[in-house]
Design a protein around this motif. Sequence first.
Motif, PDB file in Angstrom:
ATOM      1  N   GLY A 236       0.693  -1.213   0.059  1.00 23.75           N
ATOM      2  CA  GLY A 236       0.183   0.085   0.054  1.00 23.75           C
ATOM      3  C   GLY A 236       0.791   1.392  -0.061  1.00 23.75           C
ATOM      4  N   ILE A 400     -12.807  -3.226   5.359  1.00 22.71           N
ATOM      5  CA  ILE A 400     -11.641  -2.740   4.474  1.00 22.71           C
ATOM      6  C   ILE A 400     -11.458  -3.354   3.038  1.00 22.71           C
ATOM      7  CG2 ILE A 400      -9.036  -2.832   4.521  1.00 22.71           C
ATOM      8  CD1 ILE A 400      -9.081  -2.871   7.331  1.00 22.71           C
ATOM      9  N   GLY A 401     -11.349  -2.273   2.138  1.00 22.67           N
ATOM     10  CA  GLY A 401     -10.961  -2.709   0.744  1.00 22.67           C
ATOM     11  C   GLY A 401     -12.013  -2.654  -0.348  1.00 22.67           C
ATOM     12  N   ARG A 402     -13.510  -2.342   0.291  1.00 23.87           N
ATOM     13  CA  ARG A 402     -14.493  -2.592  -0.576  1.00 23.87           C
ATOM     14  C   ARG A 402     -14.470  -1.244  -1.413  1.00 23.87           C
ATOM     15  NH1 ARG A 402     -19.926  -0.759  -0.614  1.00 23.87           N
ATOM     16  NH2 ARG A 402     -19.439   0.610   1.209  1.00 23.87           N
ATOM     17  N   GLY A 404     -12.039   1.009  -1.944  1.00 23.68           N
ATOM     18  CA  GLY A 404     -10.873   0.977  -2.648  1.00 23.68           C
ATOM     19  C   GLY A 404     -11.096   0.177  -3.983  1.00 23.68           C
ATOM     20  N   THR A 405     -11.756  -0.779  -4.058  1.00 23.90           N
ATOM     21  CA  THR A 405     -12.161  -1.648  -5.257  1.00 23.90           C
ATOM     22  C   THR A 405     -12.986  -1.134  -6.078  1.00 23.90           C
ATOM     23  OG1 THR A 405     -11.884  -3.919  -3.834  1.00 23.90           O
ATOM     24  CG2 THR A 405     -12.969  -3.994  -6.122  1.00 23.90           C
ATOM     25  N   ARG A 408     -11.287   1.681  -7.696  1.00 20.03           N
ATOM     26  CA  ARG A 408     -10.191   1.023  -8.757  1.00 20.03           C
ATOM     27  C   ARG A 408     -11.071   0.486 -10.042  1.00 20.03           C
ATOM     28  NH1 ARG A 408      -8.702  -4.232  -8.302  1.00 20.03           N
ATOM     29  NH2 ARG A 408     -10.869  -4.718  -8.472  1.00 20.03           N
ATOM     30  N   ALA A 420      -5.984  -0.775  -6.302  1.00 24.80           N
ATOM     31  CA  ALA A 420      -6.136  -0.489  -4.709  1.00 24.80           C
ATOM     32  C   ALA A 420      -5.648  -1.446  -3.845  1.00 24.80           C
ATOM     33  CB  ALA A 420      -7.818  -0.830  -4.774  1.00 24.80           C
ATOM     34  N   VAL A 421      -5.065  -1.177  -2.892  1.00 27.44           N
ATOM     35  CA  VAL A 421      -4.544  -1.860  -1.873  1.00 27.44           C
ATOM     36  C   VAL A 421      -5.375  -1.576  -0.535  1.00 27.44           C
ATOM     37  CG1 VAL A 421      -2.418  -2.763  -0.513  1.00 27.44           C
ATOM     38  CG2 VAL A 421      -2.291  -1.960  -2.905  1.00 27.44           C
ATOM     39  N   ARG A 422      -6.225  -2.632  -0.071  1.00 28.30           N
ATOM     40  CA  ARG A 422      -7.258  -2.217   0.769  1.00 28.30           C
ATOM     41  C   ARG A 422      -7.743  -1.151   0.560  1.00 28.30           C
ATOM     42  NH1 ARG A 422      -2.199  -3.013   3.251  1.00 28.30           N
ATOM     43  NH2 ARG A 422      -1.808  -0.704   3.686  1.00 28.30           N
ATOM     44  N   ASP A 423      -7.899   0.232   1.299  1.00 28.14           N
ATOM     45  CA  ASP A 423      -8.580   1.267   0.517  1.00 28.14           C
ATOM     46  C   ASP A 423      -7.417   2.281   0.083  1.00 28.14           C
ATOM     47  OD1 ASP A 423     -11.333   0.418   0.550  1.00 28.14           O
ATOM     48  OD2 ASP A 423     -10.875   0.493   2.974  1.00 28.14           O
TER      49      ASP A 423
END
Length: 456
Positions: A236, A400-402, A404-405, A408, A420-423
């Motif tokens: 990240g 976490i991560g939703r 960011g995806t 992306r 995206a790495v995590r958010d």
Amino acid sequence: MSTAAPAIDTDRIRSLDAAHHWHPFTDTKALNAEGTRVIVKAEGSLLWDSKGNEILDGMAGLWCVNVGYGRKELAEAASRQMMALPYYNTFFKTTNVPATELAAKLAELTPDGLNYAFFANSGSEANDTIVRMVRHFWQLRGKPNKKTLISREFAYHGSTMIATSLGGMTAMHAQVDMPLPGFSHIRPPYFVRDGGNMTEEEFGIAAAQALEDRIQELGADTIAAFIAEPIQGAGGVIIPPASYFPEIQRICRNHDILFIVDEVITGFGRTGNWFASQTFDLQPDMMTLAKGLSSGYAPISAVMVGERVAKTLIEEGGEFYHGFTYSGHPVACAVALENLRIIEAEGLVERARSDTGPYLQDGLRSLADHPLVGEVRGVGMIGALELVKDKDGPVFFDPIGRVGTICRDHCFANNLVMRAVRDAMVCSPPLVITRPEIDRLVSTLKLCLDRTYADI
Ligand SMILES: *Cc1c(COP(=O)(O)O)cnc(C)c1O
């Protein structure tokens, strides 16, 4: 050049791909349902897919295409070397000219004391090589119990069994009962997440203290080495506070533990110096190189070995039972040499330090006021925006991560490759990216942040 894509039957490639091609780091079922994008050509910092879309590559492939795409000089270097000597091994008292020249060039470019290059084909193999070297080193020093390597949460050191154990990706570990014995992980210097009320300076010291604590817990007589990416890329783009590495290096020296830097991403100009070891004033015992070494045009990696380790292994070690069929591959070495020549001739390190690097950082910082952006961080040609639920705190998203995806995917749909790495939205474009292309990257990213904000 023409932007028209060559005629390619996209549907046919997609269906063959779904039937036969198992992609790395991919949920194959999900990919097959969606269909893959077929990339057919590239030039500079731009990619084209089989439908004729022009895509800005904010990631330089996988953090590697430092000199950009479409370099005829590299194709010609490969072609010349293939005609002269496509392959010969370096095991049996033989060498080839490009391997020797490349080793000497790397000894010159890397910090003082790193004078030997051991070649492999990937960053993972280079890190496997390092683990073997450091354990053998301590055996030869009469301390065979010094076996454990300490690394960090969110570290990425590759994907072989050893490199995965060395890395700190818990999801990778969980699928295959990792890490193997002999690997231990401490917290990363992730200020925006863990800094609390501390200043950056205080936090850097506290994060480094975790190394000392772990050494004391396990016993210095069991610890072989500490390994770190100067900037944690795949983790990240985590950039340590200035106080972190001086303290880390002091702790390693005090406890007689080897200090290893993995410069697979940060090497070859990425941070505005040839190596991030120069950016952060590091004196490593060993260094991992790959990716930008050939700008991705040929698979090649190297372990740079410092005097202390080299002297013992060479003077006292006898035969080192390790190597790869393609260690010092003449074509890969010829490509890497030409790649280094281009980086020097075009001043790409300087450009990342004082021209387009700062311009990219200013562009990313111009997005700091966006309601989703909790932190902007970066140096040279690498950067990240940490997306947060609430700037106050900051409060991170759950799960976490939703988010960011989502962002992306908006970028991808708008012909910008970011990860995206995590958010955290991360970028690491080719060092040849132009100012208008950086403007495009930043304005597309802003649009995608707005759309993401509207979505959630
Ligand atoms: C990519 C990467 C590796 C692994 O390199 P491969 O060539 O994929 O095996 C190791 N370390 C770092 C820091 C990386 O980014």
